[in-house]
Enzyme design. Sequence first.
Site, PDB file in Angstrom:
ATOM      1  N   GLU A  89       0.836  -1.195   0.000  1.00 45.74           N
ATOM      2  CA  GLU A  89       0.000   0.000   0.000  1.00 45.74           C
ATOM      3  C   GLU A  89       0.874   1.249   0.000  1.00 45.74           C
ATOM      4  OE1 GLU A  89      -3.293   0.438  -0.435  1.00 45.74           O
ATOM      5  OE2 GLU A  89      -2.537   2.477  -0.531  1.00 45.74           O
ATOM      6  N   ARG A  98       3.229   8.117  15.918  1.00 49.89           N
ATOM      7  CA  ARG A  98       4.305   7.134  15.969  1.00 49.89           C
ATOM      8  C   ARG A  98       5.596   7.749  15.410  1.00 49.89           C
ATOM      9  NH1 ARG A  98       0.980   2.043  13.528  1.00 49.89           N
ATOM     10  NH2 ARG A  98       0.017   3.705  12.326  1.00 49.89           N
ATOM     11  N   CYS A 114       6.029   4.464   9.176  1.00 50.12           N
ATOM     12  CA  CYS A 114       6.557   3.751   8.001  1.00 50.12           C
ATOM     13  C   CYS A 114       8.031   4.005   7.723  1.00 50.12           C
ATOM     14  CB  CYS A 114       5.730   4.108   6.769  1.00 50.12           C
ATOM     15  SG  CYS A 114       4.049   3.478   6.892  1.00 50.12           S
TER      16      CYS A 114
HETATM   17  P1  NAD Z   1      -2.040   0.077  12.646  1.00 46.44           P
HETATM   18  O1  NAD Z   1      -1.191  -0.201  13.834  1.00 46.44           O
HETATM   19  O2  NAD Z   1      -2.758   1.371  12.547  1.00 46.44           O
HETATM   20  O3  NAD Z   1      -3.144  -1.071  12.498  1.00 46.44           O
HETATM   21  C1  NAD Z   1      -2.865  -2.422  12.614  1.00 46.44           C
HETATM   22  C2  NAD Z   1      -4.101  -3.108  13.179  1.00 46.44           C
HETATM   23  O4  NAD Z   1      -3.919  -4.519  13.125  1.00 46.44           O
HETATM   24  C3  NAD Z   1      -4.362  -2.776  14.655  1.00 46.44           C
HETATM   25  O5  NAD Z   1      -5.667  -2.276  14.790  1.00 46.44           O
HETATM   26  C4  NAD Z   1      -4.197  -4.116  15.372  1.00 46.44           C
HETATM   27  O6  NAD Z   1      -5.035  -4.258  16.487  1.00 46.44           O
HETATM   28  C5  NAD Z   1      -4.570  -5.080  14.258  1.00 46.44           C
HETATM   29  N1  NAD Z   1      -4.122  -6.451  14.446  1.00 46.44           N
HETATM   30  C6  NAD Z   1      -2.947  -6.921  14.962  1.00 46.44           C
HETATM   31  N2  NAD Z   1      -2.936  -8.263  14.973  1.00 46.44           N
HETATM   32  C7  NAD Z   1      -4.125  -8.680  14.428  1.00 46.44           C
HETATM   33  C8  NAD Z   1      -4.712  -9.946  14.158  1.00 46.44           C
HETATM   34  N3  NAD Z   1      -4.071 -11.083  14.448  1.00 46.44           N
HETATM   35  N4  NAD Z   1      -5.938  -9.989  13.616  1.00 46.44           N
HETATM   36  C9  NAD Z   1      -6.598  -8.833  13.322  1.00 46.44           C
HETATM   37  N5  NAD Z   1      -6.094  -7.610  13.552  1.00 46.44           N
HETATM   38  C10 NAD Z   1      -4.883  -7.536  14.100  1.00 46.44           C
HETATM   39  O7  NAD Z   1      -1.089  -0.140  11.395  1.00 46.44           O
HETATM   40  P2  NAD Z   1      -1.161   0.599   9.973  1.00 46.44           P
HETATM   41  O8  NAD Z   1      -0.553   1.950  10.079  1.00 46.44           O
HETATM   42  O9  NAD Z   1      -2.531   0.448   9.417  1.00 46.44           O
HETATM   43  O10 NAD Z   1      -0.146  -0.303   9.141  1.00 46.44           O
HETATM   44  C11 NAD Z   1      -0.478  -1.616   8.745  1.00 46.44           C
HETATM   45  C12 NAD Z   1       0.563  -2.076   7.729  1.00 46.44           C
HETATM   46  O11 NAD Z   1       0.500  -1.243   6.558  1.00 46.44           O
HETATM   47  C13 NAD Z   1       1.995  -1.985   8.223  1.00 46.44           C
HETATM   48  O12 NAD Z   1       2.746  -3.046   7.679  1.00 46.44           O
HETATM   49  C14 NAD Z   1       2.476  -0.669   7.653  1.00 46.44           C
HETATM   50  O13 NAD Z   1       3.871  -0.629   7.486  1.00 46.44           O
HETATM   51  C15 NAD Z   1       1.771  -0.652   6.324  1.00 46.44           C
HETATM   52  N6  NAD Z   1       1.544   0.691   5.766  1.00 46.44           N
HETATM   53  C16 NAD Z   1       1.163   1.711   6.564  1.00 46.44           C
HETATM   54  C17 NAD Z   1       0.910   2.954   6.013  1.00 46.44           C
HETATM   55  C18 NAD Z   1       0.501   4.115   6.893  1.00 46.44           C
HETATM   56  O14 NAD Z   1       0.558   5.234   6.417  1.00 46.44           O
HETATM   57  N7  NAD Z   1       0.086   3.883   8.121  1.00 46.44           N
HETATM   58  C19 NAD Z   1       1.042   3.152   4.634  1.00 46.44           C
HETATM   59  C20 NAD Z   1       1.402   2.070   3.836  1.00 46.44           C
HETATM   60  C21 NAD Z   1       1.655   0.832   4.414  1.00 46.44           C
END
Ligand code: NAD
Length: 436
Positions: free
Chosen positions: A149, A330, A262
């Site tokens: 993403e 973060r 990230c």
């Molecule tokens: P986040 O911490 O906001 O959300 C992650 C969610 O996953 C949390 O709500 C957590 O409770 C849940 N979770 C954990 N274990 C779980 C399980 N076993 N079953 C169901 N839910 C579970 O993280 P995010 O910022 O959304 O990032 C997610 C991924 O996307 C990461 O790998 C990140 O690097 C990537 N990413 C993030 C962004 C960004 O801008 N935040 C952009 C691109 C990619």
Amino acid sequence: MKIAVFGTGYVGLVAGACFADAGNHVIGVDIDTNKIKMLQEGKSPIYEPGLDDILESALAHKRIEFTTDKEKAIKEASVIFIAVGTPEGEDGSADLTHVLNVADEIATHMRDEKVIVMKSTVPVGTAEKVEALMKSKTKVKYHIVSNPEFLKEGASITDFLKPDRVVIGCTTEHARNVMGELYSPFIKANNHPILFMSNKAAELTKYAANAFLATKISFINELAQLADSVGCDVNDVKRGFTTDARINPAFFYPGVGYGGSCFPKDVKALIKTAETFDLPMDVVRGTDRVNEKQKSILPAKIKNHFKGKLQGLKFALWGLSFKPRTDDVREAPAYVIIDELLSAGASIVAYDPAAMPNTKRHFGNKIQLAEESLDALKGADALIVATEWNEFRTPDFAQLSSLMKQKIIFDGRNVYEPSKVREHGFTYYCIGRDHA
Ligand code: NAD
């Protein structure tokens, strides 16, 4: 299509809401019961412009539902997205615990053919790891897709609905067709491509993008230091070199260093991946090193101005989130500044349009939070601008000086025009423009 999205964080929730908006039926799954409860009540647990509207409409039309019931979601959905966190592990590599937990759950509960889509940012070789795990646990057919993403917090709805490109790593015709169909409404919006490739190439593409963007920031930050040392304006230099048709000017913003959930972790994880192949990854290592130093630039300017005596001084700080238009704190550079000033004996009154609840949870009573930006300034010895929210861009400097004890601004984001601020009698520090 019936889709399950594991993880309802910044990525999973936006992706789920946008897929629902395109007419799919989405089941958002999380292990965080509070988040799921809020979502079931129609409230978003995160601040993201435009998300509330799209979520409200999807809920009203029953195109999205939220649950902690993983088994039900796995059984019902034909496409399962994994969008859980991949935080930095102790050695700097990406911690895949959450990803592998979800893969394990899917393998345990699936009863018919599934397309399993890795949305989380994961190191090269993760698709293979997930494949090996699934193979050892189930005989049911599945397809592993790597679909990193690229959304930006603060603009993630637009980024998702109108992506620059969609990257899909997969090996089967079925997966390719399903992903093509799923994303066709979004890429049609601006005629941008879906790029099909191997899983490994898709995984590496995400790290390449983040490492390159981070490198642009560290490059301009290092240049800003040199501009300060030689006594010129880094913005003039930037204008000078980015008008070269080969150099895209976007993202060259000098500041207090990159933060967020990230860049810092992805840069470190890429270095770790390269290490396993005995590759030094010198450019990316440099990016990381420069950024670590950059976070101390503003505290150093502050300490220098006050000759190291911060005990008893009161600082107003505007902007807590790692960037504007998000409540995400973060790895926020503002937090590094706060920590350094608190440990030097200063006190802080901070204000942020969206990130104060998260900051309250983080700092408790160690700092004060103001209800309005101007409230933070009362009796302050200096103002620190740590995040460039729009509402900080054109303050009434006369009003600022009437509220503050000393007329000093430390601008970590180069929000103001140095000559204008100084005209109002302020001592003004910024990044790479101190002599401008
Ligand atoms: P986040 O911490 O906001 O959300 C992650 C969610 O996953 C949390 O709500 C957590 O409770 C849940 N979770 C954990 N274990 C779980 C399980 N076993 N079953 C169901 N839910 C579970 O993280 P995010 O910022 O959304 O990032 C997610 C991924 O996307 C990461 O790998 C990140 O690097 C990537 N990413 C993030 C962004 C960004 O801008 N935040 C952009 C691109 C990619």
